[in-house]
Structure formats: C-alpha cells, structure tokens
Design a protein around this motif. Structure first.
Motif, PDB file in Angstrom:
ATOM      1  N   LYS A  35       0.816 -16.977   2.029  1.00 14.43           N
ATOM      2  CA  LYS A  35       0.543 -16.077   3.160  1.00 14.43           C
ATOM      3  C   LYS A  35      -0.457 -14.989   2.735  1.00 14.43           C
ATOM      4  O   LYS A  35      -1.401 -14.681   3.464  1.00 14.43           O
ATOM      5  N   GLU A  36      -0.254 -14.429   1.549  1.00 12.81           N
ATOM      6  CA  GLU A  36      -1.109 -13.343   1.083  1.00 12.81           C
ATOM      7  C   GLU A  36      -2.534 -13.853   0.786  1.00 12.81           C
ATOM      8  O   GLU A  36      -3.517 -13.157   1.042  1.00 12.81           O
ATOM      9  N   ILE A  37      -2.616 -15.072   0.272  1.00 17.76           N
ATOM     10  CA  ILE A  37      -3.951 -15.657   0.028  1.00 17.76           C
ATOM     11  C   ILE A  37      -4.704 -15.763   1.357  1.00 17.76           C
ATOM     12  O   ILE A  37      -5.874 -15.407   1.474  1.00 17.76           O
ATOM     13  N   ILE A  38      -3.990 -16.240   2.376  1.00 16.47           N
ATOM     14  CA  ILE A  38      -4.634 -16.419   3.687  1.00 16.47           C
ATOM     15  C   ILE A  38      -4.980 -15.054   4.294  1.00 16.47           C
ATOM     16  O   ILE A  38      -6.069 -14.855   4.827  1.00 16.47           O
ATOM     17  N   ARG A  39      -4.048 -14.114   4.204  1.00 17.51           N
ATOM     18  CA  ARG A  39      -4.255 -12.796   4.819  1.00 17.51           C
ATOM     19  C   ARG A  39      -5.416 -12.045   4.154  1.00 17.51           C
ATOM     20  O   ARG A  39      -6.310 -11.549   4.806  1.00 17.51           O
ATOM     21  N   SER A  40      -5.381 -12.023   2.817  1.00 18.35           N
ATOM     22  CA  SER A  40      -6.371 -11.211   2.107  1.00 18.35           C
ATOM     23  C   SER A  40      -7.675 -11.983   1.878  1.00 18.35           C
ATOM     24  O   SER A  40      -8.684 -11.392   1.516  1.00 18.35           O
ATOM     25  N   ARG A  41      -7.623 -13.281   2.089  1.00 22.03           N
ATOM     26  CA  ARG A  41      -8.743 -14.181   1.780  1.00 22.03           C
ATOM     27  C   ARG A  41      -9.217 -13.947   0.353  1.00 22.03           C
ATOM     28  O   ARG A  41     -10.405 -13.903   0.055  1.00 22.03           O
ATOM     29  N   GLN A  42      -8.249 -13.818  -0.530  1.00 24.89           N
ATOM     30  CA  GLN A  42      -8.612 -13.732  -1.937  1.00 24.89           C
ATOM     31  C   GLN A  42      -7.481 -14.250  -2.824  1.00 24.89           C
ATOM     32  O   GLN A  42      -6.320 -14.306  -2.416  1.00 24.89           O
ATOM     33  N   LEU A  43      -7.876 -14.634  -4.008  1.00 22.70           N
ATOM     34  CA  LEU A  43      -6.940 -15.184  -4.977  1.00 22.70           C
ATOM     35  C   LEU A  43      -6.681 -14.099  -6.012  1.00 22.70           C
ATOM     36  O   LEU A  43      -7.602 -13.661  -6.688  1.00 22.70           O
ATOM     37  N   ASP A  44      -5.417 -13.657  -6.075  1.00 25.11           N
ATOM     38  CA  ASP A  44      -5.080 -12.596  -7.016  1.00 25.11           C
ATOM     39  C   ASP A  44      -3.910 -13.101  -7.862  1.00 25.11           C
ATOM     40  O   ASP A  44      -2.772 -13.166  -7.384  1.00 25.11           O
ATOM     41  N   TYR A  45      -4.200 -13.460  -9.107  1.00 26.56           N
ATOM     42  CA  TYR A  45      -3.164 -14.020  -9.978  1.00 26.56           C
ATOM     43  C   TYR A  45      -2.031 -13.029 -10.245  1.00 26.56           C
ATOM     44  O   TYR A  45      -0.954 -13.418 -10.658  1.00 26.56           O
ATOM     45  N   HIS A  46      -2.288 -11.745 -10.018  1.00 20.63           N
ATOM     46  CA  HIS A  46      -1.266 -10.755 -10.353  1.00 20.63           C
ATOM     47  C   HIS A  46      -0.413 -10.334  -9.161  1.00 20.63           C
ATOM     48  O   HIS A  46       0.508  -9.550  -9.307  1.00 20.63           O
ATOM     49  N   TYR A  47      -0.717 -10.857  -7.993  1.00 20.32           N
ATOM     50  CA  TYR A  47       0.050 -10.454  -6.815  1.00 20.32           C
ATOM     51  C   TYR A  47       1.504 -10.928  -6.943  1.00 20.32           C
ATOM     52  O   TYR A  47       1.766 -12.104  -7.175  1.00 20.32           O
ATOM     53  N   GLU A  48       2.432 -10.012  -6.778  1.00 18.78           N
ATOM     54  CA  GLU A  48       3.870 -10.329  -6.833  1.00 18.78           C
ATOM     55  C   GLU A  48       4.493  -9.945  -5.498  1.00 18.78           C
ATOM     56  O   GLU A  48       4.566  -8.761  -5.163  1.00 18.78           O
ATOM     57  N   PRO A  49       4.941 -10.882  -4.714  1.00 20.19           N
ATOM     58  CA  PRO A  49       5.529 -10.509  -3.411  1.00 20.19           C
ATOM     59  C   PRO A  49       6.915  -9.917  -3.573  1.00 20.19           C
ATOM     60  O   PRO A  49       7.598 -10.196  -4.560  1.00 20.19           O
ATOM     61  N   ASP A  50       7.300  -9.112  -2.604  1.00 17.66           N
ATOM     62  CA  ASP A  50       8.672  -8.601  -2.589  1.00 17.66           C
ATOM     63  C   ASP A  50       9.497  -9.553  -1.727  1.00 17.66           C
ATOM     64  O   ASP A  50       9.529  -9.452  -0.501  1.00 17.66           O
ATOM     65  N   THR A  51      10.169 -10.491  -2.392  1.00 21.21           N
ATOM     66  CA  THR A  51      10.891 -11.517  -1.636  1.00 21.21           C
ATOM     67  C   THR A  51      12.255 -11.032  -1.151  1.00 21.21           C
ATOM     68  O   THR A  51      12.996 -11.791  -0.531  1.00 21.21           O
ATOM     69  N   THR A  52      12.574  -9.764  -1.436  1.00 24.70           N
ATOM     70  CA  THR A  52      13.824  -9.251  -0.870  1.00 24.70           C
ATOM     71  C   THR A  52      13.606  -8.894   0.606  1.00 24.70           C
ATOM     72  O   THR A  52      14.545  -8.790   1.380  1.00 24.70           O
ATOM     73  N   LEU A  53      12.335  -8.720   0.974  1.00 29.35           N
ATOM     74  CA  LEU A  53      12.026  -8.449   2.379  1.00 29.35           C
ATOM     75  C   LEU A  53      11.827  -9.779   3.101  1.00 29.35           C
ATOM     76  O   LEU A  53      11.286 -10.719   2.517  1.00 29.35           O
ATOM     77  N   PRO A  54      12.228  -9.856   4.372  1.00 28.54           N
ATOM     78  CA  PRO A  54      12.007 -11.124   5.087  1.00 28.54           C
ATOM     79  C   PRO A  54      10.513 -11.359   5.307  1.00 28.54           C
ATOM     80  O   PRO A  54       9.737 -10.405   5.407  1.00 28.54           O
ATOM     81  N   ILE A  55      10.130 -12.623   5.364  1.00 26.80           N
ATOM     82  CA  ILE A  55       8.734 -12.952   5.661  1.00 26.80           C
ATOM     83  C   ILE A  55       8.558 -12.784   7.177  1.00 26.80           C
ATOM     84  O   ILE A  55       9.373 -13.272   7.955  1.00 26.80           O
ATOM     85  N   THR A  56       7.569 -12.027   7.567  1.00 29.32           N
ATOM     86  CA  THR A  56       7.476 -11.678   8.994  1.00 29.32           C
ATOM     87  C   THR A  56       6.204 -12.206   9.632  1.00 29.32           C
ATOM     88  O   THR A  56       5.262 -12.584   8.938  1.00 29.32           O
ATOM     89  N   ILE A  57       6.189 -12.161  10.949  1.00 30.79           N
ATOM     90  CA  ILE A  57       5.002 -12.619  11.691  1.00 30.79           C
ATOM     91  C   ILE A  57       4.068 -11.429  11.878  1.00 30.79           C
ATOM     92  O   ILE A  57       4.481 -10.388  12.380  1.00 30.79           O
ATOM     93  N   ASP A  58       2.808 -11.598  11.465  1.00 29.56           N
ATOM     94  CA  ASP A  58       1.872 -10.466  11.572  1.00 29.56           C
ATOM     95  C   ASP A  58       0.756 -10.729  12.584  1.00 29.56           C
ATOM     96  O   ASP A  58      -0.314 -10.167  12.487  1.00 29.56           O
ATOM     97  N   ASP A  59       0.973 -11.682  13.516  1.00 30.56           N
ATOM     98  CA  ASP A  59      -0.147 -12.026  14.393  1.00 30.56           C
ATOM     99  C   ASP A  59      -0.249 -11.125  15.621  1.00 30.56           C
ATOM    100  O   ASP A  59      -1.061 -11.351  16.506  1.00 30.56           O
ATOM    101  N   GLY A  60       0.592 -10.115  15.667  1.00 28.55           N
ATOM    102  CA  GLY A  60       0.492  -9.144  16.753  1.00 28.55           C
ATOM    103  C   GLY A  60       1.015  -9.677  18.078  1.00 28.55           C
ATOM    104  O   GLY A  60       0.826  -9.045  19.110  1.00 28.55           O
ATOM    105  N   GLN A  61       1.657 -10.867  18.100  1.00 34.80           N
ATOM    106  CA  GLN A  61       2.154 -11.396  19.387  1.00 34.80           C
ATOM    107  C   GLN A  61       3.675 -11.423  19.421  1.00 34.80           C
ATOM    108  O   GLN A  61       4.305 -11.629  18.427  1.00 34.80           O
TER     109      GLN A  61
END
Ligand code: NOJ
Length: 513
Positions: free
Chosen positions: A487-513
C-alpha cells in the motif's frame, strides 16, 4: 589438515562475498522513485478464489473434475469448492483493493459459469450477474478491471472432446470470447486471452501436474501450443475488427517466463534453448519480427522426431496464413515472473524419457544453493533474473509494452511476512533497473490479493497480501504486513527499504469515498 581448512575458509569467504554482492545490488537505494504512469494492482483467478463450484447453474470444469477424483491428487485433498468464497464475498474483495489503493485488479472468468453448456446457446444469467457486480463495484472506486478469459478452468465437456489438443478449440474459444466482449466490454478495457500458455500446455497435456493431467510429453504439449496460439490470435483479431472501435480496449496474453541462467560460459546455448522452449514457444510466434515457433525449437523437434522414426515433426506446423495471423496479435506482452534456474548441458546424463519435451530441450536445471526459497520449492529469490529477463524481452522483441501480470512469493502463512516484503522490494527494484534502461513496463501485478487455492498444493502455499482463514466459514481476510508495505509503495510511488508499517493500526481506505 590445516591446508584443507584454509581452502574451506577461503571458499566460505568467497560464497559470502558473492551472496552479499547479490543482496546489496537490490537494496542499494535509500529511497527510489517509481516513474509516473506505471499502474499497480493485484491478481487472482476464478478457480482459485470463487468457490460456488456448482451454484447458480455453473457446470463442471476440469479442476472440479480433477479435485473430486479419487484418490485425491491435491495436498490434504483440498478443492476449490469453496475456496475464498469470492462468489459471495466480492464486496469484501473490493474493499481490500481499496485498502491497498490499487489502480487495477486482475481476475479471470469462469467459462463454465458463464456458458454452462460450454457453447453460446445458453448464457447463465446468474453467473453473468456475479461478474457484473464485481466489475461495477470496482469501477465505483475507480479500480480498473483487468480480465483474463482463460485461467486454466476449461469446461469439462470440452475436455471430453480433447480440450486444447482439438483444433476445434479455436472456434470454441473465440465464440466464448465474443460473448465475454459483448457482455463486459463496455466496462472492461484490459483483456488477457490466456494465462500462462506454458502451464496450460506443458503441465496439463505434456505432464500430469495440472488438469487434465494427460501426461503426453513431447506430443500433447506441442499440439496444445499450436491450437492455443491460433485461438488467442483469432480472439485478438475478432476484438480488433468488431469491438475495438466501440469499446476501445486493449488485448494481450499473459505468458509465464522464468529466467534461465547458464551454469558456465559453455552452457550459454543450453540456457538459450531452455528460454526458447519454455516461453519462446509462445512468445516468439506473437512478438518476434518473423513470427512462427522459434527456429531452434522447430529444428530440434523435427530432427529428433525423424531420428525417433516419426514421419513428421511432433511439433505441428503453422501454415503461412497462421504465422501471419498470430504474428503481432497482442497489444502488449503480459509476463508472469517468479524465479530463475541455473541451466546446463551434460550429454552423459539421461534423465528424461524419449520422446519428451525435456528430452527435446537437452538441458538440465539446477538452483544455486545460496538462493533463498519460498514455501513453494520451485520459487527461489533471484531478483537479478527478473532484470535479465526484462532486458532480453526488450532486445529480442523490439521493446514491446510489458505488463507484469504476476509476481509474488509464498509462505506457509502468518501475518508477519518479512520474507515476502523483501521479495517484493527486490523484484520491484530489479524491474526499475530495467525500466531505467528503457524497458516499456506499464503495469505491475502482485500475486496475490489474498491466499487462494494453489493448484496441486491446495492451501498449503500462501501467496496472499491478505491471509485467508480457511477454518472460518466466512473465510475472513486479514491484512499481512506485506499489504501495508505494498500500500505504501503505491501511495508514495517510491521504494523505501526502511519503511516499517505500524501493523497495530488497522489498514484503512484512503480513497476519500
Ligand atoms: C502462476 C499462476 O498463474 C497462478 O495461478 C499461480 O497461483 C501462481 N503462478 C503461483 O504459483
């Protein structure tokens, strides 16, 4: 003794250096920008996720027949009878696509759900409704449907008449394609005729790994290859002649292609032969300048056939008209890529029966022991193989538009899937290297949106960004760590080997609908 130890240590150091070098090649960028315009999606296939195998008028297909046969041929006697229950849970599936922020979703249609007699005399309204619902739900959220017409689930009736080895399959397939374009072409703009011709023909007709398990290596696989390519080309031209103007879509094929790396310099020819037999057989007729099966395949199979006492080549010939029909019959090249193999030739090792497809190739395969393995024994992590494959396709076929129609990694399950994350990062990185050098890659597809029926391995090998609970009748889906990262790769349109998601938070819909 000391001397021997010294050599061992030296060997170990060399292996570690080589390993470190391979690794560093694919995480050398702190953050890497992904060029604009490349679409990101995920994929599944009808038999692997839909379930509802005999509901609402669907008839039997070859995977229903195989999985229901005794003794059961699939691990744990698993079947696709219920699978992920997507037939009833498509809304949740689309919700997951929205959570990931996908540009598109690639799925396949079940021929026997749409045409229960296999032919266009009866269209199954309820089956059509299911696909209409799915497509409309996706479009509501701006997720493009990419639709595969055939992902391995041939109606059993057609199999009883020889399936892909019967030349009449060309008409059966084009009739089915016509119905599909008429039904869904107003909304679907990306079409794939056939998924992985090699697996359809070799695994189903040459070998016995996939349905219909004919086990006719060196004959059935080649007959299938010719009919399949003509069927694909007829469907392609039908779309161009009759639907293109009003529907404006694009049509191609999705071929599987591993990278075959020569073991040493003297094995360069063996590796090239492997490439031409394993995927050139299907891509050369469509994408090469002259069309037709690869010359080396034609020559080798003809020569061996005559030696073996046949009156003609076991590889059927295309007529000159068929060569022209098939040549250029794709708007883009779809590639399913997962892994690489070390390839070599050793005439003194006779492993394969003669005649057979692998006897024709005259090459042997191996893996490098430093390559990490997924849960699927055949799936080794070799990102540079992806780069080499894309480079070769660019040079051999005059840089066609490429859609990566599948790429992914299997585990045995669990939400903390760091090995999958590492695989995706390294493979996308390798793809970006090829793009930097000019490869015209337009789309990237992660296999898979969620765990699903992995053919003969049943549910033991998991490819999903979402985990599916098969103990739960609701087939609850839960985002894995890799889902957050993709999701973060698609959102940021970049590859970041150091990105660590916070998986304690639910994955949410960000499309504004
Ligand atoms: C390619 C096939 O298209 C798909 O059905 C399968 O699940 C994946 N490979 C993983 O093996």
């Amino acid at each position: 003794m000391m001397c021997l130890l010294k050599y061992w240590l030296l060997f170990l150091v060399l292996v570690l250096v080589a390993f470190a070098d391979c690794k560093s090649r694919y995480n050398r960028h702190e953050i890497r920008k992904i060029p604009d315009g490349i679409l990101f999606g995920t994929a599944t296939a009808s038999y692997q996720v839909e379930g509802a195998w005999d509901e609402d008028g669907k008839s039997e297909n070859i995977w229903d027949r195989l999985t229901h046969s005794k003794p059961c041929p699939v691990k744990n006697c698993d079947t696709g009878d219920i699978a992920d229950d997507s037939y009833h849970q498509y809304e949740r599936d689309v919700e997951m696509m929205r959570e990931l922020g996908l540009d598109f979703y690639r799925f396949s249609l079940s021929w026997s759900r749409i045409l229960p007699t296999s032919f266009p005399d009866k269209i199954n309204k309820k089956g059509v409704q299911y696909y209409n619902n799915l497509i409309d739900e996706m479009l509501k959220y701006n997720i493009q449907p990419m639709v595969t017409l055939y992902h391995w689930d041939l109606p059993q009736k057609l199999q009883d008449m020889g399936g892909w080895t019967n030349p009449h399959v060309v008409d059966w397939f084009t009739d089915y394609a016509r119905i599909v374009f008429e039904l869904f072409g107003d909304r679907v703009k990306y079409w794939f005729t056939i998924n992985e011709p090699r697996e359809v023909c070799y695994e189903g007709y040459g070998g016995a790994n996939f349905a219909p398990a004919y086990n006719l290596s060196g004959y059935g696989d080649y007959m299938c290859a010719k009919n399949l390519l003509v069927a694909h080309a007829k469907a392609y031209h039908m779309y161009k002649n009759e639907f293109s103007r009003t529907q404006g879509g694009t049509v191609g094929i999705a071929a599987s292609a591993s990278w075959f790396e020569p073991k040493s310099e003297k094995d360069a020819e063996a590796a090239e032969d492997a490439r031409q037999f394993e995927w050139g057989l299907y891509t050369n007729p469509i994408f090469s300048k002259n069309g037709d099966f690869p010359q080396v395949v034609k020559d080798r199979v003809a020569a061996k056939s005559f030696e073996q006492g046949f009156f003609r080549s076991r590889l059927p010939e295309f007529t000159p008209e068929e060569v022209e029909l098939v040549k250029g019959s794709s708007d883009f090249l779809g590639i399913n890529h997962y892994t690489s193999k070390i390839t070599y030739r050793n005439a003194s090792i006779t492993t394969f029966p003669s005649p057979s497809f692998y006897d024709d190739i005259e090459a042997l395969y191996d893996y490098d022991f430093t390559w990490e393995t997924a849960a699927s024994s055949w799936l080794k992590v070799v990102p540079w193989g992806f780069y080499k494959l894309l480079t070769k396709l660019r040079t051999d076929y005059d840089n066609p538009p490429i859609y990566i129609t599948e790429n992914g990694f299997s585990t045995r399950g669990g939400l903390e899937d760091d090995s999958r994350i590492a695989y995706y990062r390294q493979y996308i990185d390798a793809m970006l290297d090829a793009i930097d050098e000019g490869s015209d890659v337009r789309a990237y597809t992660a296999w898979s949106l969620m765990d699903n029926f992995e053919w003969r391995q049943g549910y033991t090998e998991r490819f999903g960004l979402y985990e599916v609970d098969y103990e739960d009748p609701k087939r609850t889906r839960t985002a894995r760590k890799s889902a957050y990262v993709y999701k973060e790769i698609i959102r940021s349109r970049q590859l970041d080997y150091h990105y660590e998601p916070d998986t304690t938070l639910p994955i949410t819909i960000d499309d504004g609908q």
